[in-house]
Structure formats: C-alpha cells, structure tokens
Scaffold this active site. Structure first.
Site, PDB file in Angstrom:
ATOM      1  N   ARG A 264       0.868  -1.180   0.000  1.00 48.96           N
ATOM      2  CA  ARG A 264       0.000   0.000   0.000  1.00 48.96           C
ATOM      3  C   ARG A 264       0.907   1.232   0.000  1.00 48.96           C
ATOM      4  O   ARG A 264       1.460   1.583   1.028  1.00 48.96           O
ATOM      5  CB  ARG A 264      -0.866  -0.039   1.263  1.00 48.96           C
ATOM      6  CG  ARG A 264      -2.055   0.897   1.273  1.00 48.96           C
ATOM      7  CD  ARG A 264      -2.582   1.067   2.696  1.00 48.96           C
ATOM      8  NE  ARG A 264      -1.707   1.960   3.441  1.00 48.96           N
ATOM      9  CZ  ARG A 264      -1.531   1.901   4.767  1.00 48.96           C
ATOM     10  NH1 ARG A 264      -2.135   1.013   5.501  1.00 48.96           N
ATOM     11  NH2 ARG A 264      -0.720   2.770   5.362  1.00 48.96           N
ATOM     12  N   HIS A 268      -3.578   4.519   4.553  1.00 44.69           N
ATOM     13  CA  HIS A 268      -4.686   3.553   4.594  1.00 44.69           C
ATOM     14  C   HIS A 268      -5.924   4.173   3.938  1.00 44.69           C
ATOM     15  O   HIS A 268      -6.552   3.586   3.064  1.00 44.69           O
ATOM     16  CB  HIS A 268      -4.973   3.149   6.034  1.00 44.69           C
ATOM     17  CG  HIS A 268      -6.238   2.372   6.185  1.00 44.69           C
ATOM     18  ND1 HIS A 268      -6.381   1.092   5.730  1.00 44.69           N
ATOM     19  CD2 HIS A 268      -7.439   2.726   6.705  1.00 44.69           C
ATOM     20  CE1 HIS A 268      -7.612   0.674   5.968  1.00 44.69           C
ATOM     21  NE2 HIS A 268      -8.272   1.653   6.548  1.00 44.69           N
ATOM     22  N   TYR A 277       3.780   5.543  11.659  1.00 40.90           N
ATOM     23  CA  TYR A 277       4.038   4.158  12.070  1.00 40.90           C
ATOM     24  C   TYR A 277       4.903   3.352  11.100  1.00 40.90           C
ATOM     25  O   TYR A 277       5.179   2.195  11.347  1.00 40.90           O
ATOM     26  CB  TYR A 277       2.711   3.414  12.327  1.00 40.90           C
ATOM     27  CG  TYR A 277       1.733   3.438  11.168  1.00 40.90           C
ATOM     28  CD1 TYR A 277       1.874   2.543  10.103  1.00 40.90           C
ATOM     29  CD2 TYR A 277       0.683   4.349  11.130  1.00 40.90           C
ATOM     30  CE1 TYR A 277       0.989   2.566   9.031  1.00 40.90           C
ATOM     31  CE2 TYR A 277      -0.202   4.381  10.063  1.00 40.90           C
ATOM     32  CZ  TYR A 277      -0.049   3.484   9.016  1.00 40.90           C
ATOM     33  OH  TYR A 277      -0.923   3.506   7.956  1.00 40.90           O
TER      34      TYR A 277
END
Ligand code: TPP
Ligand code: MG
Length: 367
Positions: A264, A268, A277
C-alpha cells in the site's frame, strides 16, 4: 527433509515462500513452468492503459478529498497490478465481491468511477447496481464479504452456472473469524470461489507480522484447498494465476487462495498518516517494484510501444481525470427519502411507514 531434520513439534514452519513472477521489476519477462501466459502486444498495451488510467482516477480522488469534495478515500496506489491482473481474468458471468479499495477491479467491471466517488462523497449509499456489473457493493465491515461471496458461490454451484466468484480482502482481514469461516464453507462444499487476498503489508497501522507467523497463502492448506503467492505488482502474473484459479473453480475443482504480495504505497485512507508508524525506506524499496514502470519498461525494451503511445495514454489519463472531477462536482444531493431506498429488494410496510413519518417531519420545517 533429511533423517536428522527436526520433526513433530520441532519441525520448522517457515520454509521460504515461493512467488509466481512473470515480469521482473526491471521489465524482463521470466518463464514459469506452471503459470506461463501468452499475451499479444495489443493485450499488453491494453493492460498498461488500464493501469495508468486507474492510477489517474485514484490520484484525482485523493485530490478531491483534500479539497473537501469527498468525505474520505481509500487509495489503491501500488495495488494496480493486483487489481487489473485479477480483474481482467474475469468473464462477464463471474461475480465479484470487493472491499472498499477495489477501484481497479471496478474499472474492469465497467463501473463508472464517478459512481465510486458518489459513495465517498456521501451522495449515495451504494452507487451502482451489483447485478448490472456482477460487482457487489463495496464492503467496509472487514472480511464480511467473504461469507456473502461463499454463499453466492454455493448458489451458482446449485444453479449449475458456468461461472466463478472472486472475493477480495486484505492481509488484516485474514485474522477475522468471518474469513476463516468462509474458508471452511468453501472448502467442504467445494464452492466455485477464488479468495484474492491483497497482502499490502499493512492493516492501517498493524504490520503483517501481527496477522500471521506463516505466509498467508500457506493458510489454505490447513483448510484443504490450494494457496499460492503471486507477485502482486506483476500484472502478467496476477492475470495468469487468477485466470487459472477461476477456471479451476468453474470446472468444479473448488476454491483457491491467491495471496497477491504487494504494498500500500499511500495512506490507509485519507484520514490516516502512515509516517506515524512506518519507515520511509520501506516505501522507497517498494517504489522500485512499481507495477506500471515494469510494464512500460517491457513495452519499450521489446519495441512494442513508442513514445507517441505513452504520450497518448498520458493525455487520455489527464482527460479522464478532468472528466471524473467535473462530473463528481456536479453530482446532485439525493432527496432525503432516498435513505429508505434499496434496503430490501421490494417494498416493505414498516419502511414505507418510516419514510412517510420522516418526510412529514421534514415538511414541518419552514423553507
Ligand atoms: C469488522 C471490522 N473491524 C474493524 C474495522 C476498522 N478497519 C477498517 S480498515 C481496517 C484494516 C483492514 O486491513 P486489511 O484487511 O489489510 O485491508 P487494507 O485496508 O490494507 O486493504 C480496519 C481494522 C472494520 N471496518 N471492520
Ligand atoms: Mg492490508
């Protein structure tokens, strides 16, 4: 395994995973004994076009969200090959159950991108007729569509249809009970279904290591059906593997789990900030495996397309971006009563009563 190799509880569970790849990140064609595919120059150019156009729609959608025109958007950036490869393996009769990120598959099913935008703009509760496109509505409840898909697959199995079902889900979804239950049902009823897991390495901020200690495709063997890992950034490999799995399903050989190993590249959703993160060097490493660049390199190297072709596709992408944007901004607000539409396939007395009450309530306000 040698005589001295550990056995039983001491046996290793981490044998190195295999990966089906037909096109390297550098654009070199590689042979595979089981999954080779013959593609004409025209077919490769067409796949390239799909990849570029869906990336452009995605980019426009992110921009629209940033300008306040969409409530949220789940980007497919980096996953184009997994979606176009598997999407182009489908026949019209096959049925698709997507998550919320399958914009590339929607493209292959001829769903107008503006209908996807309408959902994320909040002017529609669904957006398209699933029966018209054999493409179910987007599903946000993680993994739940796998159960719907297996039920559907068992239905077409009983109808004797020459069709298969494919269901999309993510790496994070594999930890859901629904997904594991759907594996069991599909397995024991030999349902004509392909489980297409896009392992994009992250479930929002949860890394793959928190979902599984073994490669995801290996889970299938515990349920009694084949699993295979494919290079999810290789559109040729995704097409070849999905085509075979769908054909097996149609021929009564039951389910397959395909793990498309991808990444990805974006957040998100537009509500997420992945810099909180994950490390930039991970992203940099995956940039070198870009699904579009490798097809472009292949076309160039083999003189299957010239500069004019690439410029034409870029111009088409720009025009599509513009068109999608203007039609998105022109989407009308739905009438308030529309919230009651399509809850059931037909009329329902309780809903009719509720609609009536709600419209009477709204009519009580001064305009
Ligand atoms: C049942 C359920 N639990 C939690 C959520 C919140 N949620 C939305 S997306 C997501 C992560 C999904 O990750 P993955 O399956 O890997 O798919 P990806 O978004 O990476 O494509 C979660 C936990 C949800 N929508 N549904
Ligand atoms: Mg994921």
């Amino acid at each position: 395994m040698t005589a001295d190799a550990p056995r039983g509880v001491d046996a290793p569970v981490d044998a190195p995973p295999e990966l089906v790849q037909l096109l390297t990140p550098e654009g070199e064609r590689v042979e595979h004994p089981d999954y080779d595919i013959e593609l004409t120059a025209e077919e490769v150019r067409s796949l390239y076009r799909d990849l570029v156009l869906v990336r452009r729609v995605d980019l426009e959608a992110v921009a629209l969200q940033r300008q306040g025109e969409l409530g949220i958007w789940a980007s497919l950036l980096g996953q184009e090959a997994a979606q176009i490869g598997s999407g182009r393996a489908l026949t019209d009769a096959d049925m698709v159950f997507p998550t919320y990120r399958e914009h590339g598959v929607a493209w292959c099913r001829d769903v107008d991108p503006v209908k996807l935008l309408g959902l994320f703009r909040g002017v529609s509760n669904g957006g398209w007729d699933p029966a018209e496109h054999n493409f179910h509505l987007y599903t946000i409840v993680i993994g739940s569509q796998t159960l719907h898909a297996v039920g559907y697959a068992m239905g077409i199995q009983r109808d004797g249809a020459e069709a298969a079902t494919i269901v999309y889900f993510g790496d994070g979804a594999t930890s859901q009970g629904d997904v594991n239950e759907s594996f069991i049902w599909a397995s024991v009823f030999n349902a004509p279904i392909v489980f297409f897991c896009q392992n994009n390495q992250w479930a929002i901020s949860e890394p793959l290591e928190k979902q599984s200690k073994i490669p995801l495709y290996k889970r299938a063997s515990g349920f009694g059906f084949p699993g295979i890992r494919v290079d999810g950034n290789d559109v040729f490999a995704c097409l070849a593997v999905t085509r075979r799995a769908l054909q097996n399903a149609r021929e009564g050989q039951g389910p397959t789990l395909i793990e498309a190993f991808t990444y990805r590249m974006g957040a998100h959703t537009t509500s997420d900030d992945p810099t909180r993160y994950r490390l930039a060097d991970e992203l940099e490493a995956w940039k070198l495996k870009d699904p579009i660049e490798r097809v472009k390199a292949y076309l160039f190297k083999n003189q299957l397309a010239d500069q004019e072709f690439f410029e034409k596709i870029d111009a088409e992408a720009d025009a599509l971006g513009k068109d999608v944007r203007s039609r998105c901004l022109a989407l009308p607000d739905p009438p308030p009563g529309a919230i009651f539409d399509h809850v059931y396939a037909g009329d329902h007395p309780l809903l009719d009563e509720e609609r009536e009450q709600y419209l009477t309530y709204l009519a009580g306000f001064e305009r």
